[in-house]
Design an enzyme around this catalytic site. Sequence first.
Site, PDB file in Angstrom:
ATOM      1  N   ASP A  77      31.859  52.696  41.043  1.00 56.12           N
ATOM      2  CA  ASP A  77      33.071  52.006  41.584  1.00 56.12           C
ATOM      3  C   ASP A  77      34.350  51.658  40.584  1.00 56.12           C
ATOM      4  O   ASP A  77      35.329  51.827  40.768  1.00 56.12           O
ATOM      5  CB  ASP A  77      32.731  50.537  42.231  1.00 56.12           C
ATOM      6  CG  ASP A  77      33.861  50.076  43.131  1.00 56.12           C
ATOM      7  OD1 ASP A  77      34.637  50.748  43.493  1.00 56.12           O
ATOM      8  OD2 ASP A  77      34.018  48.813  42.837  1.00 56.12           O
ATOM      9  N   GLU A 132      39.954  32.873  32.500  1.00 57.84           N
ATOM     10  CA  GLU A 132      41.098  33.768  32.580  1.00 57.84           C
ATOM     11  C   GLU A 132      41.994  33.091  31.467  1.00 57.84           C
ATOM     12  O   GLU A 132      41.982  31.939  31.069  1.00 57.84           O
ATOM     13  CB  GLU A 132      41.598  33.659  33.887  1.00 57.84           C
ATOM     14  CG  GLU A 132      40.873  34.037  34.938  1.00 57.84           C
ATOM     15  CD  GLU A 132      40.878  35.603  35.078  1.00 57.84           C
ATOM     16  OE1 GLU A 132      41.593  36.401  34.193  1.00 57.84           O
ATOM     17  OE2 GLU A 132      40.093  36.259  35.794  1.00 57.84           O
TER      18      GLU A 132
END
Length: 282
Positions: free
Chosen positions: A138, A113
């Site tokens: 999804d 991240e």
Amino acid sequence: MARKKLKKRKLLISLFFLVSIPLALFVLATTLSKPIEISKETEEIDEQQVFIDSLSGHAQILYEKYHVLPSITIAQAILESDWGNSELAAKANNLFGVKGNYKGHHVTMETDEVEKGKRKTIRAKFRKYSTFFESMDDHAQLFVRGTSWNKKKYKPVLEAGNYKEAATALQTSGYATDPDYADKISAIVEKYDLDEYDEVNPSLKSVDLNASIKDSAVQDVWSKPSTDDRSIRLTSAQSYVGKDIKVVSKKQKGQSVWYQFQINDKLIGWIDDSAVEIKEAT
């Protein structure tokens, strides 16, 4: 004396041919017996096109339903899953790095991240799916439903008129923490001409059919219908005789009908419907 020299010369010539001809034949045989080497780059390009072909039809079906550009869907799948080869894709059929639970299923893995300009590795829960198509479904629904705190979070992605606008919208909406995310997505679209899929294809339908390959099938399995441009032959239909298959997509082109099928939740390819025996709808 001259005759002796002539005999000696003839003997040398004979010895030369006796040695050189077998040697030449040996070299030729050795060369012909070697397989033609295909460069790693060429092989990789083929595998990449097969991956694109496996997702493009379903991406167009989802575009008609949710209005997420197919080029964006495919480019994100390529980037996030490393062409379907990532550990997350292998373990959880998760092509897009979507975090959380999916119907109670998840896997925990490390991920990078970027926070305040610094890259760090964390452990996080990621959604686990039964198939790549379920992951794509999804992913599209995520853009439609938004988040619990902002239902319209990804509305700009859905309203984008082209892939560049959509890629920028992904970046500004906070879909990814990578500051270069939009540029990476656009670069992938442009490199592989993914914007050619950015249209509704009425000949494509999503289906759910139990089936099998006929014993008498002589057809081949393709990366997409062989009537389409740049279709790649994958294998013979005989490779799957006797195995239960699931037909997940249907495409009609003129009088021809093609089925995309999977085995044990893994996408295999497209085959002419004449090679398939439908059992029942699920």
